[in-house]
Design an enzyme around this catalytic site. Structure first.
Site, PDB file in Angstrom:
ATOM      1  N   GLY A   1      21.376 -47.577   4.987  1.00 60.37           N
ATOM      2  CA  GLY A   1      20.523 -46.775   4.120  1.00 60.37           C
ATOM      3  C   GLY A   1      21.264 -45.544   3.671  1.00 60.37           C
ATOM      4  O   GLY A   1      22.115 -45.022   4.397  1.00 60.37           O
ATOM      5  N   GLY A   2      20.970 -45.044   2.470  1.00 58.72           N
ATOM      6  CA  GLY A   2      21.650 -43.867   1.973  1.00 58.72           C
ATOM      7  C   GLY A   2      23.152 -44.064   1.942  1.00 58.72           C
ATOM      8  O   GLY A   2      23.656 -45.026   1.371  1.00 58.72           O
ATOM      9  N   ASP A   3      23.874 -43.157   2.569  1.00 57.90           N
ATOM     10  CA  ASP A   3      25.339 -43.262   2.624  1.00 57.90           C
ATOM     11  C   ASP A   3      25.819 -43.612   4.022  1.00 57.90           C
ATOM     12  O   ASP A   3      26.917 -43.241   4.428  1.00 57.90           O
ATOM     13  CB  ASP A   3      25.994 -41.957   2.148  1.00 57.90           C
ATOM     14  CG  ASP A   3      25.609 -40.752   3.004  1.00 57.90           C
ATOM     15  OD1 ASP A   3      24.523 -40.787   3.622  1.00 57.90           O
ATOM     16  OD2 ASP A   3      26.376 -39.781   3.055  1.00 57.90           O
ATOM     17  N   GLU A   4      24.985 -44.353   4.765  1.00 55.02           N
ATOM     18  CA  GLU A   4      25.334 -44.745   6.132  1.00 55.02           C
ATOM     19  C   GLU A   4      25.561 -46.254   6.204  1.00 55.02           C
ATOM     20  O   GLU A   4      24.763 -47.045   5.700  1.00 55.02           O
ATOM     21  CB  GLU A   4      24.232 -44.336   7.106  1.00 55.02           C
ATOM     22  CG  GLU A   4      24.628 -44.533   8.567  1.00 55.02           C
ATOM     23  CD  GLU A   4      23.613 -43.934   9.528  1.00 55.02           C
ATOM     24  OE1 GLU A   4      23.937 -43.803  10.710  1.00 55.02           O
ATOM     25  OE2 GLU A   4      22.495 -43.603   9.094  1.00 55.02           O
TER      26      GLU A   4
END
Length: 216
Positions: free
Chosen positions: A108-111
Site C-alpha cells: 500500500g502507498g509506497d511500501e
C-alpha cells in the site's frame, strides 16, 4: 446409441463454454489480487502465498519503504509518484528474478514487501545492498530525471517459530524503520526479540545489523 451421441454433441458446447468461463473467472480473480498500479501482488494475496512458502523452508522476509516519496509527489505531481511506484516495482521484480520462489507485493502507498528463499543467510546482505541500489537508480519522467531513496528491513525466518509470517513481517518492519531513522539504506533484524514501543505507527527498531557492518 444415437440418443447418447446426440446428448454428448449437445453437451460439448456447454462444457466448452463452462471451460472458457472458468478460465475467465480465474483470470479475474488473479487480476483482483494484483495491485493495478505496480502489477505486484496485493497485501492479502502476498500473505497467502508467503505463508505457504514458509512451510517449505527458510526464507528472508523483506519490507521496503520509499524515502522522499511525498516530496516527489508534492514537487512533481501524483503522476510522477505513480511512475516512481511502477519503476520501483520493476526494480524489485528484476532484482529478485534469479531467486526462484520469490513473492513480491505492494502493501500500500509506497511500501513494498517480498519473501525469498534464504538457504544461505550469508548472501542476504549482498542481496539487500543490490536491491537498495536498484531501487535508488534515477528514472525518467516527462523529460526529467528523478530519484527516490529506500529504507529496507529484512528478517530471516530460520530464527523464528515455523510459519510465523506475521512475526517476521513485524521484525522486518522494525528493521526497516531503524534504517529510515538512520537516513535510509538497509537493515537486517538481529535476534528474536521485538521492541514494544511504537513511533509514527511503526515499531521502533532495536539495534540490528547495518549494511557496512554485515558486509565488512
Amino acid at each position: 446409441m444415437s440418443q447418447v451421441l446426440t446428448a454428448v454433441s449437445a453437451a460439448g458446447p456447454l462444457a466448452a463454454g463452462w471451460g472458457v468461463h472458468s478460465l475467465w473467472m480465474r483470470r479475474r480473480l488473479s487480476t483482483a489480487r494484483r495491485d493495478p498500479l505496480s502489477g505486484l501482488w496485493t497485501r492479502a494475496a502476498f500473505e497467502q502465498r508467503a505463508a505457504r512458502a514458509l512451510v517449505r523452508g527458510p526464507h528472508a522476509v523483506i519490507v521496503m519503504d520509499l524515502d522522499g516519496f511525498k516530496q516527489l509527489n508534492d514537487t512533481f505531481g501524483h503522476a510522477a509518484g505513480d511512475e516512481a511506484i511502477r519503476t520501483t516495482a520493476t526494480s524489485l521484480t528484476t532484482a529478485l528474478a534469479g531467486l526462484r520462489g520469490n513473492v513480491t507485493a505492494r502493501l500500500g502507498g509506497d511500501e513494498f514487501a517480498a519473501i525469498v528463499p534464504a538457504p544461505d543467510p550469508v548472501a542476504l546482505p549482498w542481496l539487500l545492498c543490490a536491491l537498495h541500489d536498484a531501487v535508488c537508480e534515477p528514472f525518467s519522467f516527462r523529460g526529467q530525471t528523478l530519484t527516490v531513496g529506500a529504507s529496507i528491513g529484512a528478517c530471516l525466518t530460520a530464527e523464528l517459530p515455523a510459519g510465523s509470517l506475521s512475526l517476521a513481517l513485524r521484525r522486518a518492519d522494525e528493521a526497516m524503520y531503524t534504517a529510515k531513522r538512520s537516513g535510509g539504506g538497509w537493515r537486517l533484524a538481529d535476534g528474536p526479540a521485538l521492541t514494544h514501543t511504537t513511533t509514527l505507527g511503526r515499531r521502533t527498531g532495536r539495534p540490528g545489523t547495518t549494511g557496512k557492518e554485515a558486509m565488512a
